[in-house]
Design a protein around this motif. Sequence first.
Motif, mmCIF file in Angstrom:
data_model
loop_
_atom_site.group_PDB
_atom_site.id
_atom_site.type_symbol
_atom_site.label_atom_id
_atom_site.label_comp_id
_atom_site.label_asym_id
_atom_site.label_seq_id
_atom_site.Cartn_x
_atom_site.Cartn_y
_atom_site.Cartn_z
ATOM 1 N N GLU A 156 -14.885 3.701 18.820
ATOM 2 C CA GLU A 156 -15.256 4.621 17.680
ATOM 3 C C GLU A 156 -16.793 4.899 17.822
ATOM 4 O O GLU A 156 -17.020 5.880 17.590
ATOM 5 C CB GLU A 156 -14.992 3.933 16.590
ATOM 6 C CG GLU A 156 -15.351 4.644 15.325
ATOM 7 C CD GLU A 156 -15.114 3.847 13.939
ATOM 8 O OE1 GLU A 156 -16.132 4.140 13.027
ATOM 9 O OE2 GLU A 156 -14.444 3.036 13.929
ATOM 10 N N LYS A 195 -17.983 8.754 18.474
ATOM 11 C CA LYS A 195 -18.690 9.395 17.580
ATOM 12 C C LYS A 195 -20.088 9.719 18.229
ATOM 13 O O LYS A 195 -20.487 11.105 18.144
ATOM 14 C CB LYS A 195 -19.654 8.349 16.774
ATOM 15 C CG LYS A 195 -18.747 8.245 15.482
ATOM 16 C CD LYS A 195 -19.564 7.376 14.495
ATOM 17 C CE LYS A 195 -18.868 7.074 13.208
ATOM 18 N NZ LYS A 195 -19.427 6.353 12.046
ATOM 19 N N GLN A 252 -16.031 15.383 6.103
ATOM 20 C CA GLN A 252 -15.623 14.380 7.234
ATOM 21 C C GLN A 252 -15.930 15.053 8.645
ATOM 22 O O GLN A 252 -15.541 16.333 8.784
ATOM 23 C CB GLN A 252 -14.317 13.953 7.087
ATOM 24 C CG GLN A 252 -14.332 12.978 5.762
ATOM 25 C CD GLN A 252 -13.859 14.112 4.674
ATOM 26 O OE1 GLN A 252 -13.093 14.993 4.700
ATOM 27 N NE2 GLN A 252 -14.343 13.605 3.414
ATOM 28 N N GLN A 311 -10.789 4.833 7.309
ATOM 29 C CA GLN A 311 -11.035 6.077 7.945
ATOM 30 C C GLN A 311 -9.979 6.098 9.280
ATOM 31 O O GLN A 311 -10.092 7.040 10.104
ATOM 32 C CB GLN A 311 -12.597 5.813 8.504
ATOM 33 C CG GLN A 311 -12.900 4.764 9.521
ATOM 34 C CD GLN A 311 -14.261 4.609 9.793
ATOM 35 O OE1 GLN A 311 -14.919 5.070 9.005
ATOM 36 N NE2 GLN A 311 -14.391 3.840 11.013
ATOM 37 N N PHE A 348 -9.385 9.212 13.242
ATOM 38 C CA PHE A 348 -10.577 8.761 12.484
ATOM 39 C C PHE A 348 -11.059 10.101 11.740
ATOM 40 O O PHE A 348 -11.566 10.951 12.128
ATOM 41 C CB PHE A 348 -11.684 8.210 13.404
ATOM 42 C CG PHE A 348 -11.212 7.199 14.395
ATOM 43 C CD1 PHE A 348 -11.086 5.814 14.011
ATOM 44 C CD2 PHE A 348 -10.708 7.469 15.870
ATOM 45 C CE1 PHE A 348 -10.690 4.849 14.740
ATOM 46 C CE2 PHE A 348 -10.358 6.519 16.855
ATOM 47 C CZ PHE A 348 -10.232 5.239 15.995
ATOM 48 N N TRP A 365 -14.304 10.319 9.403
ATOM 49 C CA TRP A 365 -15.768 9.759 9.072
ATOM 50 C C TRP A 365 -16.354 10.554 8.177
ATOM 51 O O TRP A 365 -16.778 11.643 8.299
ATOM 52 C CB TRP A 365 -16.611 9.526 10.435
ATOM 53 C CG TRP A 365 -16.109 8.593 11.527
ATOM 54 C CD1 TRP A 365 -15.807 7.587 11.288
ATOM 55 C CD2 TRP A 365 -15.984 8.671 12.921
ATOM 56 N NE1 TRP A 365 -15.398 6.904 12.594
ATOM 57 C CE2 TRP A 365 -15.393 7.921 13.446
ATOM 58 C CE3 TRP A 365 -15.799 10.206 13.553
ATOM 59 C CZ2 TRP A 365 -14.603 7.717 14.754
ATOM 60 C CZ3 TRP A 365 -15.502 9.940 15.133
ATOM 61 C CH2 TRP A 365 -14.934 8.824 15.858
#
Length: 344
Positions: free
Chosen positions: A28, A32, A137, A312, A341, A343
Amino acid sequence: MQRIILYISIAIMSISTKLIAQETKSFEQQAKEIAKNIRTIAQEEKKALKEEVEAIDKAVQDGTMTKEQAEKTKAKIAEERAKNIETKIATEEEKLRELINGNLTLETKNDTVTTQNVFSIKKAKLVNKGEKRTTSQFVFATGFNNLVTNGAIANSDFGYLRSTFYEWGVTWNTRLSNNSNLLHLKYGLGFQYNILHATDNRIFEDTGDQTVLTTYPIDLKDNKTYFKNVYFVLPVHLEFDFSKTNEKDGKKIFKSHKAARFGIGGFVGVNTNSKQFLRYEIDGKKIKERTKADFNVNDFTYGLSAYVGYKQTSLYLKYDLNPMFKNNAIDQNNVSLGIRFDWN
């Protein structure tokens, strides 16, 4: 139907195996970081373009450049900036592919404890504050991809584990009720990358009115030879969020993505490009080929999608209702299954 259930079961087991082999948190974090790099590239290039355009407008005002020269110059620098964005983002796309295939080294950062402490302090300050009715998100999804042929995925012409997809974008999540946190409308924009690795040393060939698989005369590198479609999409989902609603001083406090949730909906989009990548060796020389063409791929796409998960992270399924190719004798529809995901 039984074959589809079998395929989904195999995919879920494969995803679980990958998650066990690598820490989800590390995956993750890397995803990101790559997403942040993509956004930074676009922002920097757009900022540079804006400054250049302002300089040209000033030159016109000062009389050092005519309006016709200014328009030509603007068109030229806009094209250059667009190429810069495409080139730089291509590097990040390759990182995503390597991450999906498990080739990136998972890193642990020395400042993890410090970062967690900072987040815990921020959460403590916000513990009694609710969210706005509409939140946003960043979405990233990845997993396995294939084609449904004659209603089945069994005996596919494409490698089940090598054929993948990934998707990234921005969504907005609007709570539909003043007094309940259950129903949300989730909508946004993003990009889908559907990747197919054909089996038995085959590639796609455009015969004029159809696109078919043909055997290539040279031994190909399986993991480096693939066909990729990229779509700009607009997804819309009705989301059911079971996050707990708190109350303080007689006022309800709503927060999303704190418990189990699922969404059902669909997407529409447009094909931005189709490319075929070949990798092989001749006399010890490594050869790379990249062909960008329409390959008779449909210009537009639309389909159904759904996800179910906790906080998430979700299990994500999407299916194209229209066939991938325009005029092929047999319709083949894209289907993808993976993890997603969202976020905040």
